[in-house]
Design a protein around this motif. Sequence first.
Motif, PDB file in Angstrom:
ATOM      1  N   TYR A  27       2.570  -1.752  -8.803  1.00  0.00           N
ATOM      2  CA  TYR A  27       3.972  -1.389  -8.680  1.00  0.00           C
ATOM      3  C   TYR A  27       4.845  -2.631  -8.794  1.00  0.00           C
ATOM      4  O   TYR A  27       5.332  -3.149  -7.797  1.00  0.00           O
ATOM      5  CB  TYR A  27       4.236  -0.698  -7.341  1.00  0.00           C
ATOM      6  N   PRO A  28       5.052  -3.154  -9.998  1.00  0.00           N
ATOM      7  CA  PRO A  28       5.896  -4.344 -10.158  1.00  0.00           C
ATOM      8  C   PRO A  28       7.333  -4.052  -9.751  1.00  0.00           C
ATOM      9  O   PRO A  28       7.847  -2.978 -10.003  1.00  0.00           O
ATOM     10  CB  PRO A  28       5.800  -4.658 -11.655  1.00  0.00           C
ATOM     11  N   ARG A  29       7.953  -4.973  -9.116  1.00  0.00           N
ATOM     12  CA  ARG A  29       9.337  -4.806  -8.673  1.00  0.00           C
ATOM     13  C   ARG A  29      10.284  -4.991  -9.845  1.00  0.00           C
ATOM     14  O   ARG A  29      10.137  -5.890 -10.648  1.00  0.00           O
ATOM     15  CB  ARG A  29       9.670  -5.832  -7.584  1.00  0.00           C
ATOM     16  N   THR A  30      11.267  -4.115  -9.976  1.00  0.00           N
ATOM     17  CA  THR A  30      12.255  -4.199 -11.042  1.00  0.00           C
ATOM     18  C   THR A  30      13.436  -5.019 -10.546  1.00  0.00           C
ATOM     19  O   THR A  30      14.050  -4.684  -9.545  1.00  0.00           O
ATOM     20  CB  THR A  30      12.739  -2.788 -11.443  1.00  0.00           C
ATOM     21  N   GLU A  31      13.745  -6.073 -11.289  1.00  0.00           N
ATOM     22  CA  GLU A  31      14.833  -6.958 -10.880  1.00  0.00           C
ATOM     23  C   GLU A  31      16.154  -6.180 -10.803  1.00  0.00           C
ATOM     24  O   GLU A  31      16.531  -5.467 -11.731  1.00  0.00           O
ATOM     25  CB  GLU A  31      14.965  -8.117 -11.867  1.00  0.00           C
ATOM     26  N   GLY A  32      16.851  -6.349  -9.695  1.00  0.00           N
ATOM     27  CA  GLY A  32      18.142  -5.725  -9.541  1.00  0.00           C
ATOM     28  C   GLY A  32      18.105  -4.297  -9.048  1.00  0.00           C
ATOM     29  O   GLY A  32      19.147  -3.726  -8.764  1.00  0.00           O
ATOM     30  N   SER A  33      16.919  -3.700  -8.974  1.00  0.00           N
ATOM     31  CA  SER A  33      16.827  -2.312  -8.515  1.00  0.00           C
ATOM     32  C   SER A  33      16.987  -2.256  -7.002  1.00  0.00           C
ATOM     33  O   SER A  33      16.395  -3.055  -6.284  1.00  0.00           O
ATOM     34  CB  SER A  33      15.480  -1.707  -8.905  1.00  0.00           C
ATOM     35  N   PRO A  34      17.777  -1.322  -6.512  1.00  0.00           N
ATOM     36  CA  PRO A  34      17.951  -1.210  -5.059  1.00  0.00           C
ATOM     37  C   PRO A  34      16.748  -0.532  -4.420  1.00  0.00           C
ATOM     38  O   PRO A  34      16.023   0.234  -5.072  1.00  0.00           O
ATOM     39  CB  PRO A  34      19.209  -0.341  -4.929  1.00  0.00           C
ATOM     40  N   CYS A  35      16.527  -0.820  -3.166  1.00  0.00           N
ATOM     41  CA  CYS A  35      15.462  -0.130  -2.452  1.00  0.00           C
ATOM     42  C   CYS A  35      15.944   1.271  -2.078  1.00  0.00           C
ATOM     43  O   CYS A  35      17.144   1.545  -2.102  1.00  0.00           O
ATOM     44  CB  CYS A  35      15.057  -0.905  -1.202  1.00  0.00           C
ATOM     45  N   GLN A 194      10.665  -0.215  -1.124  1.00  0.00           N
ATOM     46  CA  GLN A 194      11.025  -1.200  -2.129  1.00  0.00           C
ATOM     47  C   GLN A 194      10.816  -0.642  -3.532  1.00  0.00           C
ATOM     48  O   GLN A 194       9.997   0.261  -3.743  1.00  0.00           O
ATOM     49  CB  GLN A 194      10.194  -2.475  -1.945  1.00  0.00           C
ATOM     50  N   PRO A 195      11.561  -1.161  -4.518  1.00  0.00           N
ATOM     51  CA  PRO A 195      11.417  -0.706  -5.905  1.00  0.00           C
ATOM     52  C   PRO A 195       9.980  -0.814  -6.390  1.00  0.00           C
ATOM     53  O   PRO A 195       9.306  -1.814  -6.146  1.00  0.00           O
ATOM     54  CB  PRO A 195      12.326  -1.655  -6.689  1.00  0.00           C
ATOM     55  N   GLY A 196       9.502   0.228  -7.066  1.00  0.00           N
ATOM     56  CA  GLY A 196       8.145   0.224  -7.600  1.00  0.00           C
ATOM     57  C   GLY A 196       7.116   0.856  -6.701  1.00  0.00           C
ATOM     58  O   GLY A 196       6.041   1.229  -7.156  1.00  0.00           O
ATOM     59  N   PHE A 197       7.428   1.001  -5.402  1.00  0.00           N
ATOM     60  CA  PHE A 197       6.476   1.634  -4.487  1.00  0.00           C
ATOM     61  C   PHE A 197       6.875   3.090  -4.328  1.00  0.00           C
ATOM     62  O   PHE A 197       8.062   3.413  -4.192  1.00  0.00           O
ATOM     63  CB  PHE A 197       6.488   0.926  -3.133  1.00  0.00           C
ATOM     64  N   ASP A 198       5.900   3.997  -4.313  1.00  0.00           N
ATOM     65  CA  ASP A 198       6.192   5.418  -4.306  1.00  0.00           C
ATOM     66  C   ASP A 198       6.664   5.901  -2.941  1.00  0.00           C
ATOM     67  O   ASP A 198       6.017   5.680  -1.923  1.00  0.00           O
ATOM     68  CB  ASP A 198       4.948   6.200  -4.722  1.00  0.00           C
ATOM     69  N   ALA A 199       7.822   6.571  -2.929  1.00  0.00           N
ATOM     70  CA  ALA A 199       8.404   7.047  -1.680  1.00  0.00           C
ATOM     71  C   ALA A 199       7.568   8.152  -1.047  1.00  0.00           C
ATOM     72  O   ALA A 199       7.497   8.268   0.174  1.00  0.00           O
ATOM     73  CB  ALA A 199       9.828   7.540  -1.929  1.00  0.00           C
ATOM     74  N   GLY A 200       6.934   8.997  -1.877  1.00  0.00           N
ATOM     75  CA  GLY A 200       6.082  10.050  -1.339  1.00  0.00           C
ATOM     76  C   GLY A 200       4.898   9.491  -0.581  1.00  0.00           C
ATOM     77  O   GLY A 200       4.554   9.968   0.509  1.00  0.00           O
ATOM     78  N   PHE A 201       4.278   8.463  -1.129  1.00  0.00           N
ATOM     79  CA  PHE A 201       3.151   7.844  -0.440  1.00  0.00           C
ATOM     80  C   PHE A 201       3.613   7.144   0.827  1.00  0.00           C
ATOM     81  O   PHE A 201       2.929   7.185   1.857  1.00  0.00           O
ATOM     82  CB  PHE A 201       2.450   6.855  -1.370  1.00  0.00           C
ATOM     83  N   ALA A 202       4.793   6.505   0.781  1.00  0.00           N
ATOM     84  CA  ALA A 202       5.335   5.859   1.980  1.00  0.00           C
ATOM     85  C   ALA A 202       5.539   6.884   3.087  1.00  0.00           C
ATOM     86  O   ALA A 202       5.229   6.636   4.257  1.00  0.00           O
ATOM     87  CB  ALA A 202       6.648   5.151   1.653  1.00  0.00           C
ATOM     88  N   MET A 203       6.049   8.078   2.742  1.00  0.00           N
ATOM     89  CA  MET A 203       6.241   9.131   3.738  1.00  0.00           C
ATOM     90  C   MET A 203       4.910   9.656   4.233  1.00  0.00           C
ATOM     91  O   MET A 203       4.769  10.010   5.408  1.00  0.00           O
ATOM     92  CB  MET A 203       7.099  10.254   3.144  1.00  0.00           C
ATOM     93  N   ALA A 204       3.903   9.710   3.368  1.00  0.00           N
ATOM     94  CA  ALA A 204       2.567  10.126   3.803  1.00  0.00           C
ATOM     95  C   ALA A 204       2.025   9.164   4.857  1.00  0.00           C
ATOM     96  O   ALA A 204       1.391   9.591   5.838  1.00  0.00           O
ATOM     97  CB  ALA A 204       1.619  10.186   2.607  1.00  0.00           C
ATOM     98  N   LEU A 205       2.295   7.884   4.697  1.00  0.00           N
ATOM     99  CA  LEU A 205       1.860   6.908   5.696  1.00  0.00           C
ATOM    100  C   LEU A 205       2.564   7.137   7.028  1.00  0.00           C
ATOM    101  O   LEU A 205       1.955   6.975   8.091  1.00  0.00           O
ATOM    102  CB  LEU A 205       2.129   5.484   5.204  1.00  0.00           C
ATOM    103  N   VAL A 206       3.840   7.528   6.981  1.00  0.00           N
ATOM    104  CA  VAL A 206       4.554   7.852   8.217  1.00  0.00           C
ATOM    105  C   VAL A 206       3.844   8.988   8.950  1.00  0.00           C
ATOM    106  O   VAL A 206       3.619   8.929  10.170  1.00  0.00           O
ATOM    107  CB  VAL A 206       6.017   8.246   7.920  1.00  0.00           C
ATOM    108  N   LEU A 207       3.468  10.034   8.220  1.00  0.00           N
ATOM    109  CA  LEU A 207       2.795  11.170   8.833  1.00  0.00           C
ATOM    110  C   LEU A 207       1.456  10.775   9.449  1.00  0.00           C
ATOM    111  O   LEU A 207       1.095  11.226  10.539  1.00  0.00           O
ATOM    112  CB  LEU A 207       2.584  12.271   7.785  1.00  0.00           C
ATOM    113  N   LEU A 208       0.713   9.915   8.764  1.00  0.00           N
ATOM    114  CA  LEU A 208      -0.584   9.501   9.283  1.00  0.00           C
ATOM    115  C   LEU A 208      -0.438   8.579  10.485  1.00  0.00           C
ATOM    116  O   LEU A 208      -1.220   8.659  11.435  1.00  0.00           O
ATOM    117  CB  LEU A 208      -1.391   8.820   8.162  1.00  0.00           C
TER     118      LEU A 208
END
Length: 214
Positions: A27-35, A194-208
């Motif tokens: 998940y490379p970060r895109t320059e200038g992309s907001p989180c 952060q840009p490039g990281f999947d929000a769905g997976f981040a939310m899955a980590l919250v649940l776990l």
Amino acid sequence: MRMFPKFRWHSRAVHEERDSEQENKAYPRTEGSPCESLTVWRKSLVISCEGFTVIDSDGNLVYRVDNYIEHPEEVVLMDGAGKSVLTMRRRRKLGLGDCWLVFDGEVDNGSAESPILCVRKHVNILQGNTNNVLAYVYRGTSDKRHAFSVEGSYAHRMCKVLDESKEVVAEIKRKEANSKGVSFGIDVFQLIVQPGFDAGFAMALVLLLDQMFC
């Protein structure tokens, strides 16, 4: 079969108010992309159900979990329309710790589909967990080296998800109110992706994390 780290969902991220609120090889970060700033509410919008409601910065419902219970065998993360995004199943095995398998989309009970990720609770047998590691994320069930780690305190809603190079790709934070004297408590908090990281997976980590440490 899509295997991590190539999977990505084009889902949106989540928040309750309209305020304004890395690098990893996959998940490379895109320059200038907001989180992405999401607001997570530990409450279902369905009457008589326990769950989670996740809202983006425009006030749109983007993720939800209904009929949520403690210590289940399965947790399903849905999008705002009720479609399954990720299915998490507890892995029963001998030994210490809590281990979950993460599947893409909806999984039938008799399905032989392979998990895309494995999340294991960190068990600190010896004293001295100086990094406050909560869990490790693996690309496969037999991998010895983790792809991500989660550090901090979920009880205080202060956690960071780090990749292999120790770059922060997502954070759980207490939500601050705009008005003085107003407190949201621990049932309403922020998920910063952060840009490039999947929000769905981040939310899955919250649940776990909620399952492992609540």
